[in-house]
Design a protein around this motif. Structure first.
Motif, PDB file in Angstrom:
ATOM      1  N   PRO A 143      -5.061   2.070  -1.000  1.00  0.00           N
ATOM      2  CA  PRO A 143      -5.411   0.778  -0.385  1.00  0.00           C
ATOM      3  C   PRO A 143      -6.917   0.615  -0.177  1.00  0.00           C
ATOM      4  O   PRO A 143      -7.432  -0.508  -0.233  1.00  0.00           O
ATOM      5  N   ARG A 144      -7.631   1.727   0.066  1.00  0.00           N
ATOM      6  CA  ARG A 144      -9.084   1.607   0.251  1.00  0.00           C
ATOM      7  C   ARG A 144      -9.751   1.150  -1.043  1.00  0.00           C
ATOM      8  O   ARG A 144     -10.639   0.296  -1.024  1.00  0.00           O
ATOM      9  N   ARG A 145      -9.308   1.681  -2.160  1.00  0.00           N
ATOM     10  CA  ARG A 145      -9.881   1.268  -3.442  1.00  0.00           C
ATOM     11  C   ARG A 145      -9.563  -0.202  -3.726  1.00  0.00           C
ATOM     12  O   ARG A 145     -10.395  -0.927  -4.270  1.00  0.00           O
ATOM     13  N   ARG A 146      -8.376  -0.643  -3.347  1.00  0.00           N
ATOM     14  CA  ARG A 146      -8.048  -2.072  -3.525  1.00  0.00           C
ATOM     15  C   ARG A 146      -8.945  -2.933  -2.648  1.00  0.00           C
ATOM     16  O   ARG A 146      -9.432  -3.982  -3.074  1.00  0.00           O
ATOM     17  N   ALA A 147      -9.154  -2.495  -1.414  1.00  0.00           N
ATOM     18  CA  ALA A 147     -10.001  -3.279  -0.505  1.00  0.00           C
ATOM     19  C   ALA A 147     -11.432  -3.355  -1.040  1.00  0.00           C
ATOM     20  O   ALA A 147     -12.070  -4.410  -0.993  1.00  0.00           O
ATOM     21  N   ASP A 148     -11.935  -2.244  -1.568  1.00  0.00           N
ATOM     22  CA  ASP A 148     -13.277  -2.240  -2.152  1.00  0.00           C
ATOM     23  C   ASP A 148     -13.334  -3.194  -3.344  1.00  0.00           C
ATOM     24  O   ASP A 148     -14.272  -3.991  -3.485  1.00  0.00           O
ATOM     25  N   LEU A 149     -12.334  -3.116  -4.197  1.00  0.00           N
ATOM     26  CA  LEU A 149     -12.284  -3.977  -5.386  1.00  0.00           C
ATOM     27  C   LEU A 149     -12.288  -5.450  -4.982  1.00  0.00           C
ATOM     28  O   LEU A 149     -13.001  -6.275  -5.578  1.00  0.00           O
ATOM     29  N   ILE A 150     -11.530  -5.809  -3.970  1.00  0.00           N
ATOM     30  CA  ILE A 150     -11.446  -7.210  -3.541  1.00  0.00           C
ATOM     31  C   ILE A 150     -12.783  -7.666  -2.945  1.00  0.00           C
ATOM     32  O   ILE A 150     -13.201  -8.811  -3.165  1.00  0.00           O
ATOM     33  N   ALA A 151     -13.468  -6.760  -2.251  1.00  0.00           N
ATOM     34  CA  ALA A 151     -14.813  -7.107  -1.752  1.00  0.00           C
ATOM     35  C   ALA A 151     -15.732  -7.422  -2.934  1.00  0.00           C
ATOM     36  O   ALA A 151     -16.557  -8.352  -2.870  1.00  0.00           O
ATOM     37  N   TYR A 152     -15.581  -6.685  -4.023  1.00  0.00           N
ATOM     38  CA  TYR A 152     -16.374  -6.971  -5.229  1.00  0.00           C
ATOM     39  C   TYR A 152     -15.941  -8.301  -5.858  1.00  0.00           C
ATOM     40  O   TYR A 152     -16.788  -9.143  -6.192  1.00  0.00           O
ATOM     41  N   LEU A 153     -14.649  -8.509  -6.000  1.00  0.00           N
ATOM     42  CA  LEU A 153     -14.159  -9.761  -6.611  1.00  0.00           C
ATOM     43  C   LEU A 153     -14.673 -10.976  -5.831  1.00  0.00           C
ATOM     44  O   LEU A 153     -14.941 -12.028  -6.423  1.00  0.00           O
TER      45      LEU A 153
END
Ligand code: HEC
Length: 159
Positions: free
Chosen positions: A144-154
């Protein structure tokens, strides 16, 4: 029994070839190919399989840009640039199926989703659970942390 072997293997090969759209799908998709599809969560439901929520993470866009390496074989970030997948420019807040000129599957086109950060957090955990029948050959990101990071980038990909 041995006479069954050939057709079964052949059928699976066809299925995998049909799903991959010609590129190599990440390992993990093959296992779910052909599994019966459960009804998806409602379009406005954002529950994840593990119970993790986006609010539990701060989201680091720089780290998310590295996570995005998994997406960029199929997705560009420039407006109007469609690859095997639609551009992700402006994806946060966009209507699903909303990129002009991209040939979506009916499943994605008719999903009725708004790609809020929370919905993306749910979707990217397991895309096929959220949009059954999608042609996106991507197993998902369990961390979930990697998803949260990815969404911050998106979220940075807008005009
Ligand atoms: C193997 C190619 C591939 C990979 C890898 C991939 N995608 Fe996709 N993606 C697609 C395709 C193809 C579609 C359109 C699916 C359809 O029409 O059913 C799609 C659709 C989407 C959508 C829905 C867009 C819309 O306009 O409704 C989002 C969001 C998305 N992808 C995000 C991602 C992210 C983020 C990653 C990386 C973690 C990723 N994808 C990895 C191929 C890919």
């Amino acid at each position: 029994m041995s006479h069954l072997r050939g057709p079964v293997v052949f059928g699976l090969t066809l299925l995998v070839a049909a799903c991959s759209g010609g590129s190599s799908p990440p390992a993990g998709n093959v296992a779910t190919a052909g599994a019966p599809e459960a009804p998806p969560p409602a379009a406005n439901n954002v529950d994840t399989m593990t119970g993790a929520t986006l609010a539990q993470f701060s989201g680091d866009a720089a780290a998310g840009q590295r996570v995005f390496l998994q997406c960029q074989s199929c997705h560009a970030v420039e407006a109007g640039a469609n690859r095997l997948g639609p551009t992700l420019h402006g994806v946060v807040g966009r209507q699903s199926g909303g990129v002009p000129g991209f040939n979506y599957s009916p499943a994605n086109r008719n999903a009725g989703i708004i790609w809020t950060p929370e919905k993306l957090f749910q979707y990217l955990e397991n895309p096929r659970r959220v949009v059954p029948g999608t042609t996106m050959a991507f197993a998902g990101i369990g961390d979930p942390r990697r998803r949260a990071d990815l969404i911050a980038y998106l979220a940075t990909l807008h005009d």
